[in-house]
Scaffold this motif. Sequence first.
Motif, PDB file in Angstrom:
ATOM      1  N   ASP A   8      58.476  66.362  76.070  1.00 16.28           N
ATOM      2  CA  ASP A   8      57.823  65.780  75.115  1.00 16.28           C
ATOM      3  C   ASP A   8      57.342  64.545  75.944  1.00 16.28           C
ATOM      4  O   ASP A   8      55.923  63.964  75.627  1.00 16.28           O
ATOM      5  N   GLN A   9      58.291  63.768  76.724  1.00 14.16           N
ATOM      6  CA  GLN A   9      58.031  62.685  77.247  1.00 14.16           C
ATOM      7  C   GLN A   9      57.261  62.649  78.310  1.00 14.16           C
ATOM      8  O   GLN A   9      56.253  61.880  78.575  1.00 14.16           O
ATOM      9  N   GLN A  10      57.051  63.747  79.118  1.00 10.57           N
ATOM     10  CA  GLN A  10      56.238  64.116  80.135  1.00 10.57           C
ATOM     11  C   GLN A  10      54.684  64.329  79.565  1.00 10.57           C
ATOM     12  O   GLN A  10      53.641  63.514  80.171  1.00 10.57           O
ATOM     13  N   GLY A  11      54.702  64.648  78.418  1.00  6.41           N
ATOM     14  CA  GLY A  11      53.252  64.871  77.862  1.00  6.41           C
ATOM     15  C   GLY A  11      52.664  63.675  77.547  1.00  6.41           C
ATOM     16  O   GLY A  11      51.387  63.250  77.436  1.00  6.41           O
ATOM     17  N   LEU A  12      53.388  62.938  76.737  1.00  8.83           N
ATOM     18  CA  LEU A  12      52.877  61.552  76.291  1.00  8.83           C
ATOM     19  C   LEU A  12      52.758  60.699  77.617  1.00  8.83           C
ATOM     20  O   LEU A  12      51.706  59.928  77.433  1.00  8.83           O
ATOM     21  N   CYS A  13      53.442  60.731  78.744  1.00  8.19           N
ATOM     22  CA  CYS A  13      53.015  59.984  79.776  1.00  8.19           C
ATOM     23  C   CYS A  13      51.695  60.530  80.405  1.00  8.19           C
ATOM     24  O   CYS A  13      50.824  59.431  80.857  1.00  8.19           O
ATOM     25  N   ILE A  14      51.313  61.687  80.628  1.00  6.39           N
ATOM     26  CA  ILE A  14      50.319  62.299  81.017  1.00  6.39           C
ATOM     27  C   ILE A  14      49.089  61.736  80.168  1.00  6.39           C
ATOM     28  O   ILE A  14      48.088  61.241  80.387  1.00  6.39           O
ATOM     29  N   ALA A  15      49.321  61.794  78.700  1.00  5.92           N
ATOM     30  CA  ALA A  15      48.218  61.453  77.844  1.00  5.92           C
ATOM     31  C   ALA A  15      47.995  60.075  77.966  1.00  5.92           C
ATOM     32  O   ALA A  15      46.809  59.424  77.551  1.00  5.92           O
ATOM     33  N   GLU A  16      48.780  59.118  78.218  1.00  2.00           N
ATOM     34  CA  GLU A  16      48.748  57.733  78.374  1.00  2.00           C
ATOM     35  C   GLU A  16      48.198  57.157  79.736  1.00  2.00           C
ATOM     36  O   GLU A  16      48.192  55.784  80.031  1.00  2.00           O
ATOM     37  N   LEU A  17      48.177  57.937  80.494  1.00  5.85           N
ATOM     38  CA  LEU A  17      47.785  57.644  82.053  1.00  5.85           C
ATOM     39  C   LEU A  17      46.259  57.005  81.971  1.00  5.85           C
ATOM     40  O   LEU A  17      45.454  57.585  81.255  1.00  5.85           O
ATOM     41  N   PRO A  18      45.958  56.044  82.971  1.00  2.74           N
ATOM     42  CA  PRO A  18      44.594  55.655  82.827  1.00  2.74           C
ATOM     43  C   PRO A  18      43.722  56.613  83.370  1.00  2.74           C
ATOM     44  O   PRO A  18      43.843  57.622  84.133  1.00  2.74           O
ATOM     45  N   GLU A  19      42.470  56.764  83.275  1.00  3.11           N
ATOM     46  CA  GLU A  19      41.390  57.483  83.364  1.00  3.11           C
ATOM     47  C   GLU A  19      41.521  57.690  85.113  1.00  3.11           C
ATOM     48  O   GLU A  19      41.165  59.012  85.500  1.00  3.11           O
ATOM     49  N   ASP A  20      41.646  56.895  85.749  1.00  3.40           N
ATOM     50  CA  ASP A  20      41.788  57.010  87.352  1.00  3.40           C
ATOM     51  C   ASP A  20      42.821  57.694  87.952  1.00  3.40           C
ATOM     52  O   ASP A  20      42.888  57.443  89.143  1.00  3.40           O
ATOM     53  N   TYR A  21      43.929  58.146  87.265  1.00  2.00           N
ATOM     54  CA  TYR A  21      45.117  58.645  87.876  1.00  2.00           C
ATOM     55  C   TYR A  21      44.906  60.044  87.735  1.00  2.00           C
ATOM     56  O   TYR A  21      44.016  60.619  86.522  1.00  2.00           O
ATOM     57  N   ARG A  22      45.167  61.105  88.481  1.00  2.61           N
ATOM     58  CA  ARG A  22      44.993  62.417  88.539  1.00  2.61           C
ATOM     59  C   ARG A  22      46.144  63.134  88.711  1.00  2.61           C
ATOM     60  O   ARG A  22      47.052  62.968  89.525  1.00  2.61           O
ATOM     61  N   VAL A  23      46.430  64.151  87.645  1.00  2.00           N
ATOM     62  CA  VAL A  23      47.862  65.035  87.952  1.00  2.00           C
ATOM     63  C   VAL A  23      47.172  66.062  89.101  1.00  2.00           C
ATOM     64  O   VAL A  23      46.063  66.708  88.982  1.00  2.00           O
ATOM     65  N   VAL A  24      48.168  66.037  90.361  1.00  2.00           N
ATOM     66  CA  VAL A  24      47.469  66.852  91.625  1.00  2.00           C
ATOM     67  C   VAL A  24      48.550  67.804  91.784  1.00  2.00           C
ATOM     68  O   VAL A  24      48.114  68.663  92.766  1.00  2.00           O
ATOM     69  N   GLY A  25      49.509  68.102  91.101  1.00  2.00           N
ATOM     70  CA  GLY A  25      50.436  69.250  91.409  1.00  2.00           C
ATOM     71  C   GLY A  25      51.694  69.161  90.797  1.00  2.00           C
ATOM     72  O   GLY A  25      51.857  68.408  89.816  1.00  2.00           O
ATOM     73  N   ILE A  26      52.666  70.082  91.257  1.00  2.00           N
ATOM     74  CA  ILE A  26      53.867  70.320  90.314  1.00  2.00           C
ATOM     75  C   ILE A  26      55.044  70.309  91.635  1.00  2.00           C
ATOM     76  O   ILE A  26      54.755  70.976  92.455  1.00  2.00           O
ATOM     77  N   ASP A  27      55.973  69.541  91.384  1.00  2.00           N
ATOM     78  CA  ASP A  27      57.216  69.382  92.119  1.00  2.00           C
ATOM     79  C   ASP A  27      58.329  69.940  91.455  1.00  2.00           C
ATOM     80  O   ASP A  27      58.867  69.177  90.566  1.00  2.00           O
ATOM     81  N   ARG A  28      58.865  71.198  91.355  1.00  2.00           N
ATOM     82  CA  ARG A  28      59.911  71.729  90.643  1.00  2.00           C
ATOM     83  C   ARG A  28      59.814  71.636  89.275  1.00  2.00           C
ATOM     84  O   ARG A  28      58.705  72.147  88.663  1.00  2.00           O
ATOM     85  N   SER A  29      60.415  70.488  88.509  1.00  2.00           N
ATOM     86  CA  SER A  29      60.150  70.519  87.145  1.00  2.00           C
ATOM     87  C   SER A  29      59.268  69.183  86.804  1.00  2.00           C
ATOM     88  O   SER A  29      59.523  68.610  85.556  1.00  2.00           O
ATOM     89  N   ALA A  30      58.530  68.805  87.854  1.00  2.00           N
ATOM     90  CA  ALA A  30      57.893  67.410  87.418  1.00  2.00           C
ATOM     91  C   ALA A  30      56.408  67.364  87.997  1.00  2.00           C
ATOM     92  O   ALA A  30      56.158  67.939  88.982  1.00  2.00           O
ATOM     93  N   PRO A  31      55.314  66.985  87.081  1.00  2.00           N
ATOM     94  CA  PRO A  31      54.061  66.852  87.437  1.00  2.00           C
ATOM     95  C   PRO A  31      53.816  65.860  88.511  1.00  2.00           C
ATOM     96  O   PRO A  31      54.716  64.850  88.337  1.00  2.00           O
ATOM     97  N   LEU A  32      52.943  65.976  89.461  1.00  2.00           N
ATOM     98  CA  LEU A  32      52.669  64.966  90.692  1.00  2.00           C
ATOM     99  C   LEU A  32      51.442  64.088  90.154  1.00  2.00           C
ATOM    100  O   LEU A  32      50.547  65.033  89.859  1.00  2.00           O
ATOM    101  N   VAL A  33      51.352  62.935  90.136  1.00  2.00           N
ATOM    102  CA  VAL A  33      50.368  62.061  89.746  1.00  2.00           C
ATOM    103  C   VAL A  33      49.877  61.221  91.047  1.00  2.00           C
ATOM    104  O   VAL A  33      50.691  60.604  91.792  1.00  2.00           O
ATOM    105  N   ARG A  34      48.538  61.220  91.287  1.00  2.00           N
ATOM    106  CA  ARG A  34      47.934  60.613  92.465  1.00  2.00           C
ATOM    107  C   ARG A  34      47.303  59.062  91.636  1.00  2.00           C
ATOM    108  O   ARG A  34      46.433  59.370  90.537  1.00  2.00           O
ATOM    109  N   LYS A  35      47.733  57.999  92.065  1.00  2.00           N
ATOM    110  CA  LYS A  35      47.178  56.703  91.504  1.00  2.00           C
ATOM    111  C   LYS A  35      45.806  56.284  92.342  1.00  2.00           C
ATOM    112  O   LYS A  35      45.595  56.992  93.414  1.00  2.00           O
TER     113      LYS A  35
END
Length: 86
Positions: A8-35
């Motif tokens: 739930d916390q990861q989902g909230l974090c993704i929902a609250e990311l600024p528009e110019d941040y991109r989810v670019v991959g997955i590393d084990r149990s964590a999404p990777l985001v590019r600033k």
Amino acid sequence: METLTLTDQQGLCIAELPEDYRVVGIDRSAPLVRKPTGELMRIQQDGRLTTATITAKARLTARRPDQVGRVDGDVMASTPYTSVMD
């Protein structure tokens, strides 16, 4: 195709990311985001953004450009075409 179920916390974090941040991959149990600066961040289980490890960066860049993973909730994670190694 790789699938990750978010906490739930990861989902909230993704929902609250600024528009110019991109989810670019997955590393084990964590999404990777590019600033917008190009820095690669990891979303921890508790929803905190932390700097991705060198190993996570290497895994992400080693993937082929046409590989895509799906983050639960229909968020697509695309693999970047450029190296993020420091």
